[in-house]
Design a protein around this motif. Structure first.
Motif, short mmCIF file in Angstrom:
data_model
loop_
_atom_site.label_atom_id
_atom_site.label_comp_id
_atom_site.label_asym_id
_atom_site.label_seq_id
_atom_site.Cartn_x
_atom_site.Cartn_y
_atom_site.Cartn_z
N LEU A 77 27.32 8.90 -45.49
CA LEU A 77 26.49 9.81 -46.26
C LEU A 77 27.19 11.12 -46.67
O LEU A 77 27.90 11.81 -45.63
CB LEU A 77 25.41 10.21 -45.17
CG LEU A 77 24.65 9.18 -44.48
CD1 LEU A 77 23.67 9.55 -43.52
CD2 LEU A 77 24.19 8.02 -45.30
N THR A 85 19.38 13.79 -53.76
CA THR A 85 18.40 13.79 -52.58
C THR A 85 18.52 14.82 -51.72
O THR A 85 19.88 14.97 -51.31
CB THR A 85 18.82 12.19 -51.95
OG1 THR A 85 18.85 11.30 -53.06
CG2 THR A 85 18.12 11.87 -50.71
N TYR A 87 18.74 16.40 -48.46
CA TYR A 87 18.92 15.97 -46.92
C TYR A 87 17.88 15.91 -46.16
O TYR A 87 17.80 14.88 -45.21
CB TYR A 87 20.21 16.73 -46.42
CG TYR A 87 19.66 18.03 -45.74
CD1 TYR A 87 19.81 18.33 -44.40
CD2 TYR A 87 19.29 18.91 -46.68
CE1 TYR A 87 19.53 19.48 -43.85
CE2 TYR A 87 18.75 20.24 -45.97
CZ TYR A 87 18.98 20.47 -44.54
OH TYR A 87 18.56 21.47 -43.91
N ASP A 89 14.69 14.79 -46.81
CA ASP A 89 13.95 13.55 -47.43
C ASP A 89 14.59 12.10 -46.83
O ASP A 89 14.12 11.27 -47.07
CB ASP A 89 13.64 13.70 -48.85
CG ASP A 89 12.93 14.93 -49.13
OD1 ASP A 89 12.17 15.34 -48.38
OD2 ASP A 89 13.03 15.25 -50.29
N PHE A 90 16.06 12.29 -46.39
CA PHE A 90 16.50 11.07 -46.24
C PHE A 90 16.45 10.71 -44.84
O PHE A 90 16.13 11.62 -43.84
CB PHE A 90 18.29 11.37 -46.17
CG PHE A 90 18.86 9.98 -46.21
CD1 PHE A 90 19.33 9.12 -47.41
CD2 PHE A 90 19.86 9.73 -45.03
CE1 PHE A 90 19.80 8.23 -47.25
CE2 PHE A 90 20.54 8.76 -44.94
CZ PHE A 90 20.55 7.94 -46.13
N ARG A 91 16.59 9.47 -44.41
CA ARG A 91 16.22 8.84 -43.01
C ARG A 91 17.33 8.40 -42.56
O ARG A 91 18.05 7.42 -42.85
CB ARG A 91 15.30 7.62 -43.11
CG ARG A 91 13.87 7.97 -43.41
CD ARG A 91 13.05 9.12 -42.40
NE ARG A 91 11.97 9.47 -42.98
CZ ARG A 91 11.83 11.08 -42.75
NH1 ARG A 91 12.98 11.49 -41.96
NH2 ARG A 91 10.76 11.71 -43.14
N TYR A 92 17.74 9.01 -41.52
CA TYR A 92 19.20 8.89 -40.79
C TYR A 92 19.19 7.68 -39.71
O TYR A 92 17.88 7.46 -39.20
CB TYR A 92 19.68 10.26 -40.06
CG TYR A 92 19.91 11.35 -41.03
CD1 TYR A 92 21.13 11.39 -41.93
CD2 TYR A 92 18.66 12.24 -41.40
CE1 TYR A 92 21.08 12.50 -42.73
CE2 TYR A 92 18.73 13.28 -42.48
CZ TYR A 92 20.04 13.38 -43.06
OH TYR A 92 20.25 14.31 -44.09
N ALA A 117 24.96 6.94 -49.55
CA ALA A 117 24.30 8.02 -50.01
C ALA A 117 24.87 9.37 -50.14
O ALA A 117 25.87 9.67 -49.85
CB ALA A 117 22.84 8.30 -48.95
N LEU A 119 23.80 13.30 -50.52
CA LEU A 119 22.65 14.09 -50.14
C LEU A 119 23.03 15.67 -50.60
O LEU A 119 24.29 16.05 -50.38
CB LEU A 119 22.31 14.18 -48.43
CG LEU A 119 22.09 12.68 -48.10
CD1 LEU A 119 22.02 12.67 -46.67
CD2 LEU A 119 21.10 12.06 -48.72
#
Length: 152
Positions: A77, A85, A87, A89-92, A117, A119
């Protein structure tokens, strides 16, 4: 969760990020070449005695880091001002590697292309960027929050 630094060039920032890694129990990776020797007094001062409490892996080059990452099967990432995107809203995932670029020049096109991704941490329009150590702390905080509270 791991943090990787692509060719860092400011020893104080690297030391601060390594201290963050030590305190949060996050492994760290330094992708060479760095812009300073690890024995640099500024690097040591910023990391203080925390450097003895962090797992640091040094990779001689981007390609060697990528070989290691491929064997691990971890997502990469990239945190960059050139991403769309948010950061938050991202699914880690627990196995993610959070990558931060060189303070003076960011990352190469090859690194951008390799990222799973890209971010961004949104900032006030017209301002250039956050300090990389601040960015790493914010990114790690959000990623760890999600991993520890996956239903939030």
């Amino acid at each position: 969760m791991q943090i990787a630094l692509f060719q860092p060039d400011i020893p104080q920032n690297t030391g601060t990020i390594l201290r963050l890694c030590a305190c949060l129990g996050i492994a760290a990776h330094i992708i060479e070449p760095a812009g300073f020797p690890v024995s640099d007094r500024h690097f040591r001062r910023a990391g203080m005695d925390y450097l003895d409490h962090v797992s640091i892996t040094r990779h001689d080059s981007w390609s060697k880091f990528e070989d290691w990452r491929a064997a691990e099967g971890a997502r990469l990432l990239l945190f960059t001002t050139k991403a769309a995107t948010d950061y938050r809203d991202f699914r880690y995932q627990r196995s993610d590697i959070l990558l931060f670029g060189r303070e003076s020049a960011g990352v190469t096109d090859a690194v951008v292309e390799a990222a799973d991704a890209r971010l961004v941490i949104p900032i006030t329009p017209g301002l250039r960027s956050l300090n990389v150590a601040m960015t790493a702390a914010m990114a790690a905080g959000e990623a760890l929050r999600q991993i520890r509270n996956p239903h939030d």
